[in-house]
Scaffold this motif. Sequence first.
Motif, PDB file in Angstrom:
ATOM      1  N   SER A 168       0.823  -1.217   0.000  1.00 40.25           N
ATOM      2  CA  SER A 168       0.000   0.000   0.000  1.00 40.25           C
ATOM      3  C   SER A 168       0.858   1.269   0.000  1.00 40.25           C
ATOM      4  CB  SER A 168      -0.909   0.003   1.233  1.00 40.25           C
ATOM      5  OG  SER A 168      -0.111   0.006   2.407  1.00 40.25           O
ATOM      6  N   GLY A 169       2.169   1.127   0.065  1.00 40.18           N
ATOM      7  CA  GLY A 169       3.044   2.297   0.070  1.00 40.18           C
ATOM      8  C   GLY A 169       4.362   1.950   0.729  1.00 40.18           C
ATOM      9  N   ALA A 170       5.159   2.973   0.987  1.00 39.58           N
ATOM     10  CA  ALA A 170       6.476   2.724   1.572  1.00 39.58           C
ATOM     11  C   ALA A 170       6.391   2.358   3.048  1.00 39.58           C
ATOM     12  CB  ALA A 170       7.389   3.924   1.377  1.00 39.58           C
ATOM     13  N   GLU A 221      16.340   8.344   9.968  1.00 42.41           N
ATOM     14  CA  GLU A 221      15.410   7.596   9.126  1.00 42.41           C
ATOM     15  C   GLU A 221      13.978   8.085   9.315  1.00 42.41           C
ATOM     16  OE1 GLU A 221      16.109   4.881   6.836  1.00 42.41           O
ATOM     17  OE2 GLU A 221      18.042   5.832   7.079  1.00 42.41           O
ATOM     18  N   HIS A 222      13.122   7.702   8.371  1.00 46.45           N
ATOM     19  CA  HIS A 222      11.688   8.007   8.464  1.00 46.45           C
ATOM     20  C   HIS A 222      11.069   7.212   9.620  1.00 46.45           C
ATOM     21  CE1 HIS A 222       7.447   8.140   7.094  1.00 46.45           C
ATOM     22  NE2 HIS A 222       7.812   9.220   6.433  1.00 46.45           N
ATOM     23  N   ARG A 223      10.003   7.742  10.174  1.00 51.03           N
ATOM     24  CA  ARG A 223       9.290   7.048  11.257  1.00 51.03           C
ATOM     25  C   ARG A 223       8.890   5.626  10.869  1.00 51.03           C
ATOM     26  NH1 ARG A 223      10.455   7.670  15.815  1.00 51.03           N
ATOM     27  NH2 ARG A 223      11.190   9.767  16.105  1.00 51.03           N
ATOM     28  N   ALA A 224       8.623   5.425   9.586  1.00 50.98           N
ATOM     29  CA  ALA A 224       8.182   4.108   9.120  1.00 50.98           C
ATOM     30  C   ALA A 224       9.306   3.078   9.128  1.00 50.98           C
ATOM     31  CB  ALA A 224       7.566   4.212   7.729  1.00 50.98           C
ATOM     32  N   VAL A 225      10.542   3.517   9.423  1.00 50.70           N
ATOM     33  CA  VAL A 225      11.647   2.596   9.683  1.00 50.70           C
ATOM     34  C   VAL A 225      11.924   2.555  11.187  1.00 50.70           C
ATOM     35  CG1 VAL A 225      14.156   2.333   9.467  1.00 50.70           C
ATOM     36  CG2 VAL A 225      12.758   2.689   7.428  1.00 50.70           C
ATOM     37  N   ASN A 270      16.855  11.558   2.085  1.00 46.72           N
ATOM     38  CA  ASN A 270      16.103  11.939   3.283  1.00 46.72           C
ATOM     39  C   ASN A 270      14.895  12.813   2.927  1.00 46.72           C
ATOM     40  OD1 ASN A 270      15.615  13.887   5.746  1.00 46.72           O
ATOM     41  ND2 ASN A 270      16.524  12.022   6.541  1.00 46.72           N
ATOM     42  N   ASN A 271      13.770  12.540   3.576  1.00 48.60           N
ATOM     43  CA  ASN A 271      12.530  13.259   3.260  1.00 48.60           C
ATOM     44  C   ASN A 271      12.494  14.673   3.815  1.00 48.60           C
ATOM     45  OD1 ASN A 271      12.371  11.233   5.521  1.00 48.60           O
ATOM     46  ND2 ASN A 271      10.644  12.537   6.071  1.00 48.60           N
ATOM     47  N   GLU A 272      13.330  14.989   4.819  1.00 48.53           N
ATOM     48  CA  GLU A 272      13.330  16.359   5.348  1.00 48.53           C
ATOM     49  C   GLU A 272      14.427  17.214   4.739  1.00 48.53           C
ATOM     50  OE1 GLU A 272      12.863  17.089   9.522  1.00 48.53           O
ATOM     51  OE2 GLU A 272      11.792  15.212   9.814  1.00 48.53           O
ATOM     52  N   LEU A 288       9.533   1.293  -1.939  1.00 49.00           N
ATOM     53  CA  LEU A 288       9.188   2.299  -2.945  1.00 49.00           C
ATOM     54  C   LEU A 288       7.760   2.780  -2.718  1.00 49.00           C
ATOM     55  CD1 LEU A 288      10.437   0.266  -6.060  1.00 49.00           C
ATOM     56  CD2 LEU A 288      11.734   1.996  -4.792  1.00 49.00           C
ATOM     57  N   THR A 289       7.459   3.964  -3.232  1.00 48.53           N
ATOM     58  CA  THR A 289       6.085   4.457  -3.183  1.00 48.53           C
ATOM     59  C   THR A 289       5.814   5.288  -4.426  1.00 48.53           C
ATOM     60  OG1 THR A 289       4.414   5.482  -1.767  1.00 48.53           O
ATOM     61  CG2 THR A 289       6.532   6.599  -1.864  1.00 48.53           C
ATOM     62  N   ALA A 290       4.532   5.376  -4.815  1.00 48.91           N
ATOM     63  CA  ALA A 290       4.191   6.074  -6.060  1.00 48.91           C
ATOM     64  C   ALA A 290       3.904   7.552  -5.858  1.00 48.91           C
ATOM     65  CB  ALA A 290       2.958   5.403  -6.698  1.00 48.91           C
ATOM     66  N   HIS A 291       3.379   7.925  -4.665  1.00 52.01           N
ATOM     67  CA  HIS A 291       2.807   9.266  -4.557  1.00 52.01           C
ATOM     68  C   HIS A 291       3.826  10.389  -4.374  1.00 52.01           C
ATOM     69  CE1 HIS A 291       2.729  10.150  -0.108  1.00 52.01           C
ATOM     70  NE2 HIS A 291       2.902   8.853  -0.031  1.00 52.01           N
ATOM     71  N   LYS A 292       5.102  10.050  -4.316  1.00 49.46           N
ATOM     72  CA  LYS A 292       6.128  11.099  -4.272  1.00 49.46           C
ATOM     73  C   LYS A 292       6.713  11.344  -5.661  1.00 49.46           C
ATOM     74  CE  LYS A 292       6.098  10.748   0.451  1.00 49.46           C
ATOM     75  NZ  LYS A 292       7.000  10.084   1.376  1.00 49.46           N
TER      76      LYS A 292
HETATM   77  C1  LIG Z   1       6.749   9.283   2.358  1.00 46.64           C
HETATM   78  C2  LIG Z   1       7.793   8.405   2.930  1.00 46.64           C
HETATM   79  C3  LIG Z   1       7.470   7.174   3.507  1.00 46.64           C
HETATM   80  C4  LIG Z   1       6.034   6.705   3.663  1.00 46.64           C
HETATM   81  O1  LIG Z   1       5.519   6.360   2.408  1.00 46.64           O
HETATM   82  P1  LIG Z   1       3.946   6.093   2.218  1.00 46.64           P
HETATM   83  O2  LIG Z   1       3.878   5.540   0.829  1.00 46.64           O
HETATM   84  O3  LIG Z   1       3.288   7.406   2.357  1.00 46.64           O
HETATM   85  O4  LIG Z   1       3.535   5.100   3.227  1.00 46.64           O
HETATM   86  C5  LIG Z   1       8.499   6.403   3.986  1.00 46.64           C
HETATM   87  N1  LIG Z   1       9.766   6.795   3.902  1.00 46.64           N
HETATM   88  C6  LIG Z   1      10.122   7.970   3.348  1.00 46.64           C
HETATM   89  C7  LIG Z   1      11.548   8.347   3.257  1.00 46.64           C
HETATM   90  C8  LIG Z   1       9.147   8.814   2.853  1.00 46.64           C
HETATM   91  O5  LIG Z   1       9.488   9.978   2.331  1.00 46.64           O
END
Ligand SMILES: *Cc1c(COP(=O)(O)O)cnc(C)c1O
Length: 386
Positions: free
Chosen positions: A71-73, A101-105, A152-154, A200-204
Amino acid sequence: MKRPIYLDNHATTPVDPQVLETMLPYFTEQFGNPASAGHVYGWEAAAAVERSREIIAASIGAEPEEIVFTSGATEANNLAIKGLAEAYFSDCRHLITVQTEHRAVLDPCAYLETLGFEVTYLPVQKNGLLDLTLLEQAIRDDTLLVSVMAANNEIGVLQPIAEIGALCRRYEVFFHCDAAQAIAKIPLNVQTQNIDLMSLTAHKVYGPKGIGALYVRRKNPRVNLAPQLHGGGQERGRRSGTLYTPQIVGFGKAVEIGLAQMDEENARIQQLRDRLWQQLQPLEGIYLNGDLDQRLPHNLNISIENVDGTALLLALRNTVALSTGSACSSGKPSHVLTALGRSPALCRASLRFGLGRFTTTTDIDHVAQTLQQTLHSLRKMPTKTP
Ligand SMILES: *Cc1c(COP(=O)(O)O)cnc(C)c1O
């Protein structure tokens, strides 16, 4: 009312009109379930999914069978880290990641700590880059995984992933890379960069939200994962759930477009980013966050002295849509800027400019001018210390 200029492209990007057009038939005429093997509706959908899988695999030097749609990254990171930990927990219980790292890691790692895993969170240098000597020193006999993001996302800094990959291969440790901000923006190759898992994710990259993928290496070495979703056994049992055909089609198209125009687009965006920096740099008390060279061309992140971050954002929000160094709801300063050694005040008074495909020179000049005026008037006002 005129809508503010969108400079928050690290949070998400609009869907490219060409991507949307490619997706539309898969909502209506070609709506079949890709798992329906008995009729043409299923075959059409399955063929479209496999075309996207091939595009996405080829874009990172992988094989189509190594791509698992998610469903996303966020989900890809969870599947990579928790799935690997579950599959190998009897042998190795040490993980290494980085404070920025991103919170999702970070959060899946913190969760694994509650289950008895040990996690090393490496610091970064002042420029946001990982010191490879520290990484090498942190690797132990029981280290299972190293997880380091590509971009990095920030602050947009690019970690040396080829060097990290080589190091991991030498010590026979799995390497996971969160490439959510990097896909179709910088060259990625799981072979030459020795990456075993990649999110990977599509929406970025101008694709739809709610779709992403995890690359899982199949050989040299083969990576085993414990699935985190159980059910119909889709994606070779690695991620159950009906495949979301329109989103997958859009993801493939977005990556295809992104790759085709990557060099040209990066050059244009970098010129705009540098133009913005040239106008902001001379202002008083402006600090660049993160290395300027090892960086996505799309990103500029600055901290500003002698101004209240909240007041600044409030004053700017009718002109420009962007993010600051604190999640407004929590008021907690950004963990990324904190890791660079910035004070809490400089973390809060920070701006992240995320430029994108649809950013223009006029936008940039307008934003720079507005920021200049806003700073001038905010600094003239008597300051209320909290
Ligand atoms: C946006 C982002 C995510 C989360 O991705 P989603 O597809 O929105 O779940 C994870 N890691 C990084 C570095 C991101 O920029």
